[in-house]
Design an enzyme around this catalytic site. Structure first.
Site, short mmCIF file in Angstrom:
data_model
loop_
_atom_site.label_atom_id
_atom_site.label_comp_id
_atom_site.label_asym_id
_atom_site.label_seq_id
_atom_site.Cartn_x
_atom_site.Cartn_y
_atom_site.Cartn_z
N GLU A 270 0.89 -1.17 0.00
CA GLU A 270 0.00 0.00 0.00
C GLU A 270 0.92 1.21 0.00
O GLU A 270 1.53 1.53 1.02
CB GLU A 270 -0.89 0.00 1.24
CG GLU A 270 -1.80 -1.22 1.38
CD GLU A 270 -2.83 -1.30 0.26
OE1 GLU A 270 -3.22 -0.26 -0.29
OE2 GLU A 270 -3.22 -2.43 -0.08
N CYS B 59 -2.23 9.25 2.72
CA CYS B 59 -1.96 8.79 1.35
C CYS B 59 -3.10 9.12 0.39
O CYS B 59 -2.87 9.37 -0.78
CB CYS B 59 -1.69 7.30 1.36
SG CYS B 59 -3.02 6.36 2.13
#
Ligand code: NAD
Length: 490
Positions: free
Chosen positions: A253, A287
């Protein structure tokens, strides 16, 4: 003003169900004040190997524990986290810097993954597939990979760990977790909670320490079958190449550069309110936060005015103080990097419209770790502010002339994590969302991430997903057994 809770854990490595002191330590500070919170053991190579050995030793019995039992232990962790969200929230706020309310939200979010995978554990079923030959059949089953190496960042130091631990343990893997250097305390706080629920020693190990050393060790250790990292794209590439000789399973990720497209018919007050919330959330160190805000040229001025007025009403300060909307960045170095990015964009023609420096009013703070929430206009596609992941509360406005042009520019990045569309015409919103090259799109929603859905990036934003039905698949292999059908004479 909230206080830092007294520790219910020790600032040491957690291996085989007990605390292990190391010769070297990592100093962990509250980024808002600079106060030392703890000197945490920096796990040495020998002890990381010891932790991996323990995870290997506990693998068989954990794998053979009934899935429903494993799931119940995870659901217990969810329950205890909710009961103790104030303690966990205060620790998290002190260590990471985020406002207390956001920290408590992260504890609840972490608990939701323990609850979700606690329920999903019993649903990892295989299937029987008809064989082309009448007297045979195929059994398809999912088996835990073995020991998982988990590596997490500092922005959601509890939730990122929870996502991985819950999925790995539900699938029947044991795990060795390396939290980020800046935020190991919340990881150490979680370990004894799982033990209290009955997770046996060795099933979850926590080894604080440097990523470059422990990450490489994980990648090269033959007993670690799967590596799950949340971190920057650069770190993902390094881990991938370190793991390449062993063809190790990876779940990554990584970084993002999310576009937010404001459509011509959007409710501007609502959109601005959501955008400001999103950018103040963990001070933009997220993010999936909007990194580039595309606004129709003809409404740019009006929209920027609304955003600026809203931002002016917010308070930046110590996350443990009451009424604070945003905290500091993780450290002073992060502020310097962001300032350099902003300076470069301004030198190339971007304009700073507004900066909220309300933190300067509080003399108790370490001002060096604070970055003012900022609105910038005149941002073009080549500037650092639009090409790089900002990781700070900067709102860069990019004007556009046609929706097609906005979509083309939104996709013009190596990242593909998240995107946002704001508008009233749902068929247009849907059409735009369909064309965004990202793993998740929020339509009129700033934070669509939930335990129930598979979330992961495309392009250089990652491999694999977390959450949802699919989340456990990252930690299993698929085995097919082809066997004769039983012949039963009746
Ligand atoms: P980082 O990559 O510097 O560190 C993440 C973790 O990796 C830390 O535990 C670190 O110690 C470790 N690490 C560092 N070098 C390593 C190496 N060579 N091998 C193995 N591990 C290593 O990232 P960060 O600064 O802690 O976090 C910010 C980044 O994380 C941003 O790019 C952000 O977009 C990304 N992120 C992504 C998601 C997502 O779900 N996609 C979520 C949160 C953060």
């Amino acid at each position: 003003m909230k206080t830092v809770p007294s520790f219910w854990f020790e600032p040491r490595a957690w291996i085989n169900g007990s605390w292990h002191k190391m010769d070297e330590t990592i100093a962990v500070h509250n980024p808002a004040t600079g106060a030392l919170l703890a000197n945490v053991s920096r796990t040495d190579v020998r002890s990381v190997n010891h932790a991996i050995d323990g995870a290997v030793a506990s693998q068989k019995s954990w794998r053979e524990t009934a899935p429903a039992t494993r799931g119940n232990l995870l659901q217990c962790a969810a329950k205890l986290l909710i009961e103790r969200k104030d303690q966990f929230g205060r620790l998290l706020s002190a260590e990471q810097g985020k406002p207390y309310a956001q920290a408590v939200g992260e504890v609840e979010y972490a608990a939701s993954f323990f609850q979700w995978f606690g329920e999903e554990a019993r649903r990892l079923h295989g299937r029987i597939v008809p064989h082309p030959e009448a007297d045979r059949e195929f059994f398809i089953q999912h088996r835990p990979i073995g020991v998982a190496g988990l590596i997490t960042p500092w922005n959601f130091p509890l939730a990122q760990g929870a996502k991985k631990i819950a999925a790995a343990l539900a699938a029947g893997c044991t795990a060795v977790w390396k939290p980020a250097e800046s935020t190991p305390l919340i990881a150490l706080a979680l370990a004894p909670l799982l033990a209290e629920c009955g997770v046996p020693p060795g099933v979850l190990q926590v080894v604080p320490g440097p990523g470059s050393i422990i990450g490489k060790l994980f990648a090269e250790h033959p007993a670690i079958g799967v590596l799950s990292l949340t971190g920057s794209t650069e770190t993902g590439a390094q881990l991938m190449s370190a793991a390449a000789p062993q063809i190790k399973r990876l779940s990554l990720e990584l970084g993002g550069n999310a576009p937010l497209i404001v459509l011509r018919d959007a409710d501007l007050e609502f959109t601005a309110e959501q955008l400001v919330r999103m950018k103040l959330f963990v001070s933009g160190q997220v993010c999936v936060t909007a990194n580039r805000v595309f606004v129709p040229r003809e409404i740019e001025e009006e929209f920027v005015g609304i955003v600026t007025d809203l931002l002016r009403s917010k308070r930046v300060g110590n996350g443990l103080s009451d009424g604070v909307d945003a905290g500091p960045l993780i450290h002073e170095r992060a502020c310097r990097d962001v300032q350099a990015m902003l300076d470069e964009s301004v030198a190339n023609g971007a304009r700073i419209v507004y900066q909220n420096q309300s933190y300067l009013a509080d003399p108790q703070l370490d001002h060096k770790a604070f970055f003012p929430p900022t609105v910038v206009t005149g941002v073009d596609d080549e500037m650092g502010l639009s090409c790089k992941e900002i990781f700070a509360p900067i709102i860069p406005i990019l004007a556009y002339d046609s929706v097609a042009n906005a979509i083309q520019r939104a996709n013009n990045t190596q990242h593909g994590l998240a995107g946002y569309v704001y508008g009233r015409d749902m068929s247009q919103c849907r059409a735009v969302a369909n064309q965004l090259e990202v793993g998740i799109v929020g339509v009129n929603e700033w934070r669509p991430l939930k335990a129930e859905i598979p979330f992961g990036g495309i392009k250089q934003s990652g491999i694999g997903v977390e959450g949802g039905e699919e989340g456990m698949r990252e930690f299993v292999t698929t085995q097919v057994i082809s066997l004769p059908k039983p012949i039963v004479q009746i």
